[in-house]
Write a protein that holds these residues in place. Structure first.
Motif, mmCIF file in Angstrom:
data_model
loop_
_atom_site.group_PDB
_atom_site.id
_atom_site.type_symbol
_atom_site.label_atom_id
_atom_site.label_comp_id
_atom_site.label_asym_id
_atom_site.label_seq_id
_atom_site.Cartn_x
_atom_site.Cartn_y
_atom_site.Cartn_z
ATOM 1 N N GLU A 173 0.824 -1.222 0.000
ATOM 2 C CA GLU A 173 0.000 0.000 0.000
ATOM 3 C C GLU A 173 0.853 1.266 0.000
ATOM 4 O O GLU A 173 0.601 2.200 -0.754
ATOM 5 C CB GLU A 173 -0.922 -0.015 1.219
ATOM 6 C CG GLU A 173 -1.879 1.145 1.304
ATOM 7 C CD GLU A 173 -3.158 0.911 0.501
ATOM 8 O OE1 GLU A 173 -3.750 1.919 0.080
ATOM 9 O OE2 GLU A 173 -3.532 -0.245 0.294
ATOM 10 N N ASN A 174 1.907 1.298 0.826
ATOM 11 C CA ASN A 174 2.730 2.509 0.923
ATOM 12 C C ASN A 174 3.630 2.716 -0.302
ATOM 13 O O ASN A 174 4.178 3.785 -0.480
ATOM 14 C CB ASN A 174 3.557 2.509 2.206
ATOM 15 C CG ASN A 174 4.450 1.294 2.317
ATOM 16 O OD1 ASN A 174 4.199 0.274 1.695
ATOM 17 N ND2 ASN A 174 5.479 1.391 3.118
ATOM 18 N N LEU B 11 2.419 2.194 -3.502
ATOM 19 C CA LEU B 11 1.558 2.523 -4.640
ATOM 20 C C LEU B 11 1.754 3.959 -5.131
ATOM 21 O O LEU B 11 1.724 4.221 -6.337
ATOM 22 C CB LEU B 11 0.086 2.280 -4.294
ATOM 23 C CG LEU B 11 -0.327 0.820 -4.242
ATOM 24 C CD1 LEU B 11 -1.770 0.707 -3.754
ATOM 25 C CD2 LEU B 11 -0.165 0.148 -5.591
#
Length: 168
Positions: A157-158, A160
């Motif tokens: 997620e971090n 992206l």
């Protein structure tokens, strides 16, 4: 002035990207020399050279993009996607990955065939590389989109927000 800036950027990119694999190559050869394990060292060094060659190709592609030397032409995107898929099926099969595709016929686009081929290849290589053993990859092409879905680990997620940052 713009050309000098592009040349400076290329030089920075090249030195950044080549420094690590060259150090690995040097240590592989040093280790082979010290241990007498020449065959293993040569094989390792050959892999390192392949990685360096691949990096050089990527840098040259970036330079082409930066200098807007992209050559667009009308091409059969369906055929291009199919050809790239065929080249990667063996690699997927070796890893036990099930490969499926649904390619709409006769999709024509304007683009640089070499760069489009590289983009598709990068997507497939990552889908294979980061997939689980006995996983799956599904490629779908319609008039509106191309998708590559896999059962791999995905992108954190971090990370992206950075996927389009240079060399991230």
């Amino acid at each position: 002035e713009q050309m000098m800036k592009r040349l400076e950027q290329f030089t920075q990119d090249a030195s950044h990207e080549l420094r690590t694999p060259l150090a690995v190559l040097r240590s592989s050869l040093d280790l082979a020399e010290k241990t007498g394990k020449h065959r293993e060292g040569i094989l390792s060094a050959k892999e390192d050279v392949e990685q360096i060659s691949s990096l050089i190709e990527r840098l040259l592609e970036l330079t082409r993009l930066d200098s807007l030397l992209v050559e667009t032409e009308k091409l059969d995107f369906s055929k291009l996607v199919h050809e790239v898929l065929e080249k990667h099926k063996v690699l997927a099969q070796e890893k036990g990955i099930i490969f499926s595709s649904k390619i709409a016929p006769n999709i024509l686009v304007y683009g640089d065939p070499a760069l489009l081929q590289q983009v598709i290849s990068n997507l497939l290589v990552n889908a294979i590389k980061f997939n689980r053993k006995d996983g799956a990859i599904a490629v779908h092409l319609t008039q509106k989109f191309l998708s590559v879905k896999d059962t791999g680990i995905g992108i954190a997620e971090n990370d992206l927000a950075h996927i389009f940052d240079r060399f991230y």
